[in-house]
Design a protein around this motif. Structure first.
Motif, PDB file in Angstrom:
ATOM      1  N   PRO A  18    -128.546  -3.761  -5.876  1.00  0.00           N
ATOM      2  CA  PRO A  18    -127.520  -3.304  -6.803  1.00  0.00           C
ATOM      3  C   PRO A  18    -128.115  -2.776  -8.097  1.00  0.00           C
ATOM      4  CG  PRO A  18    -127.048  -5.531  -6.002  1.00  0.00           C
ATOM      5  CD  PRO A  18    -128.432  -5.183  -5.545  1.00  0.00           C
ATOM      6  N   MET A  19    -127.491  -1.733  -8.622  1.00  0.00           N
ATOM      7  CA  MET A  19    -127.897  -1.182  -9.905  1.00  0.00           C
ATOM      8  C   MET A  19    -126.882  -1.627 -10.946  1.00  0.00           C
ATOM      9  SD  MET A  19    -129.150   2.640  -8.996  1.00  0.00           S
ATOM     10  CE  MET A  19    -129.701   2.883 -10.663  1.00  0.00           C
ATOM     11  N   ALA A  20    -127.350  -1.935 -12.126  1.00  0.00           N
ATOM     12  CA  ALA A  20    -126.482  -2.401 -13.204  1.00  0.00           C
ATOM     13  C   ALA A  20    -125.861  -1.230 -13.952  1.00  0.00           C
ATOM     14  CB  ALA A  20    -127.264  -3.296 -14.153  1.00  0.00           C
ATOM     15  N   SER A  25    -125.843   2.693  -4.523  1.00  0.00           N
ATOM     16  CA  SER A  25    -126.322   1.328  -4.709  1.00  0.00           C
ATOM     17  C   SER A  25    -125.801   0.493  -3.551  1.00  0.00           C
ATOM     18  CB  SER A  25    -125.784   0.787  -6.043  1.00  0.00           C
ATOM     19  OG  SER A  25    -126.398  -0.425  -6.383  1.00  0.00           O
ATOM     20  N   ARG A  26    -126.413  -0.643  -3.348  1.00  0.00           N
ATOM     21  CA  ARG A  26    -126.005  -1.510  -2.242  1.00  0.00           C
ATOM     22  C   ARG A  26    -125.825  -2.928  -2.769  1.00  0.00           C
ATOM     23  NH1 ARG A  26    -129.126  -2.192   3.513  1.00  0.00           N
ATOM     24  NH2 ARG A  26    -127.299  -2.844   4.676  1.00  0.00           N
ATOM     25  N   TYR A  27    -124.777  -3.577  -2.309  1.00  0.00           N
ATOM     26  CA  TYR A  27    -124.440  -4.935  -2.731  1.00  0.00           C
ATOM     27  C   TYR A  27    -124.443  -5.823  -1.490  1.00  0.00           C
ATOM     28  CZ  TYR A  27    -123.008  -2.053  -6.584  1.00  0.00           C
ATOM     29  OH  TYR A  27    -123.008  -1.126  -7.595  1.00  0.00           O
ATOM     30  N   GLY A  28    -125.397  -6.747  -1.421  1.00  0.00           N
ATOM     31  CA  GLY A  28    -125.521  -7.586  -0.227  1.00  0.00           C
ATOM     32  C   GLY A  28    -125.839  -6.727   0.979  1.00  0.00           C
ATOM     33  N   GLN A  29    -125.157  -7.002   2.084  1.00  0.00           N
ATOM     34  CA  GLN A  29    -125.390  -6.232   3.310  1.00  0.00           C
ATOM     35  C   GLN A  29    -124.342  -5.145   3.513  1.00  0.00           C
ATOM     36  OE1 GLN A  29    -128.169  -6.553   5.246  1.00  0.00           O
ATOM     37  NE2 GLN A  29    -128.787  -7.885   3.574  1.00  0.00           N
ATOM     38  N   GLU A  30    -123.562  -4.868   2.465  1.00  0.00           N
ATOM     39  CA  GLU A  30    -122.525  -3.838   2.556  1.00  0.00           C
ATOM     40  C   GLU A  30    -123.146  -2.453   2.683  1.00  0.00           C
ATOM     41  OE1 GLU A  30    -119.932  -4.178  -0.814  1.00  0.00           O
ATOM     42  OE2 GLU A  30    -119.834  -6.362  -0.628  1.00  0.00           O
ATOM     43  N   GLU A  31    -122.288  -1.479   2.961  1.00  0.00           N
ATOM     44  CA  GLU A  31    -122.725  -0.087   3.002  1.00  0.00           C
ATOM     45  C   GLU A  31    -123.105   0.362   1.588  1.00  0.00           C
ATOM     46  OE1 GLU A  31    -123.059   1.939   5.751  1.00  0.00           O
ATOM     47  OE2 GLU A  31    -122.676   0.091   6.845  1.00  0.00           O
ATOM     48  N   TYR A  32    -123.832   1.448   1.510  1.00  0.00           N
ATOM     49  CA  TYR A  32    -124.190   2.018   0.210  1.00  0.00           C
ATOM     50  C   TYR A  32    -122.925   2.559  -0.462  1.00  0.00           C
ATOM     51  CZ  TYR A  32    -129.047   1.568   1.532  1.00  0.00           C
ATOM     52  OH  TYR A  32    -130.254   1.065   1.899  1.00  0.00           O
ATOM     53  N   VAL A  33    -122.838   2.375  -1.774  1.00  0.00           N
ATOM     54  CA  VAL A  33    -121.686   2.795  -2.553  1.00  0.00           C
ATOM     55  C   VAL A  33    -122.135   3.862  -3.549  1.00  0.00           C
ATOM     56  CG1 VAL A  33    -119.932   2.034  -4.206  1.00  0.00           C
ATOM     57  CG2 VAL A  33    -120.659   0.497  -2.356  1.00  0.00           C
ATOM     58  N   ALA A  34    -121.439   5.017  -3.563  1.00  0.00           N
ATOM     59  CA  ALA A  34    -121.755   6.081  -4.514  1.00  0.00           C
ATOM     60  C   ALA A  34    -121.460   5.598  -5.925  1.00  0.00           C
ATOM     61  CB  ALA A  34    -120.937   7.328  -4.198  1.00  0.00           C
ATOM     62  N   LEU A  35    -122.337   5.936  -6.864  1.00  0.00           N
ATOM     63  CA  LEU A  35    -122.163   5.499  -8.247  1.00  0.00           C
ATOM     64  C   LEU A  35    -121.448   6.535  -9.102  1.00  0.00           C
ATOM     65  CD1 LEU A  35    -125.533   3.691  -8.955  1.00  0.00           C
ATOM     66  CD2 LEU A  35    -123.343   2.729  -8.272  1.00  0.00           C
ATOM     67  N   ASP A  36    -120.879   7.549  -8.492  1.00  0.00           N
ATOM     68  CA  ASP A  36    -120.186   8.602  -9.236  1.00  0.00           C
ATOM     69  C   ASP A  36    -121.056   9.147 -10.354  1.00  0.00           C
ATOM     70  OD1 ASP A  36    -117.923   8.427  -7.632  1.00  0.00           O
ATOM     71  OD2 ASP A  36    -117.059   6.833  -8.859  1.00  0.00           O
TER      72      ASP A  36
END
Length: 161
Positions: free
Chosen positions: A154-156, A40-51
């Protein structure tokens, strides 16, 4: 069909399996130890693994069963801008995706009234992002060894710590 045609077809079969919620068809596109990963991505940040990694055929089938859609609701995955790189029996595939949700209206017992719109229901753009896939040619077929779904919004889903 050559490798450059076969590899995007694996992605086409993948999105059809998702649309049809067919766990067997989805699992068949992955190597036995193939990985499915969600970001998922939050703003212009890098993609974050959702585990939420899913590994192996049984886990992929179970994932599809857990995400059943209610009647009348559909998901349509559109992919574009496929970039394929092949080195021997290994390949990468990058593509963009858009997901449109369709919610069909129930059919009235007496039929549609005169003057009703041609299509009855609602469409909504619900996801957008990138697929980044690693594939290997196994037994003459290209299979995902790692398939990453990178949502641009972003994913909830709570991120595990």
């Amino acid at each position: 069909m050559n490798d450059r045609q076969e590899i995007p077809e694996v992605l086409a079969r993948y999105v059809r399996a998702l649309e049809e919620r067919d766990g067997d068809a989805l699992a068949a596109l992955f190597a036995p130890d193939g990985e499915f990963q969600v970001f998922s991505r939050y703003g212009q940040e890098e993609y974050v693994a959702l585990d939420a990694d899913v590994v192996g055929h049984d886990a992929l089938r179970a994932m599809m069963k857990s995400g059943a859609l209610p009647p009348g609701r559909g998901m349509h995955y559109l992919t574009t801008d496929h970039i394929v790189a092949i080195t021997g029996d290994e390949a990468t595939l990058r593509a963009q995706f858009v997901v449109v949700e369709s919610n069909a209206s129930p059919r009235p017992e007496n039929g549609w009234p005169a003057g009703a719109d041609l299509m009855q229901g609602k469409l909504a753009l619900i996801m957008i992002g990138y697929y980044e896939s690693h594939l290997r040619k196994i037994g003459g077929s290209w299979l995902f060894t790692r398939h990453q779904v990178k949502h641009s919004l972003p994913m909830a889903i709570p991120v595990k710590s």
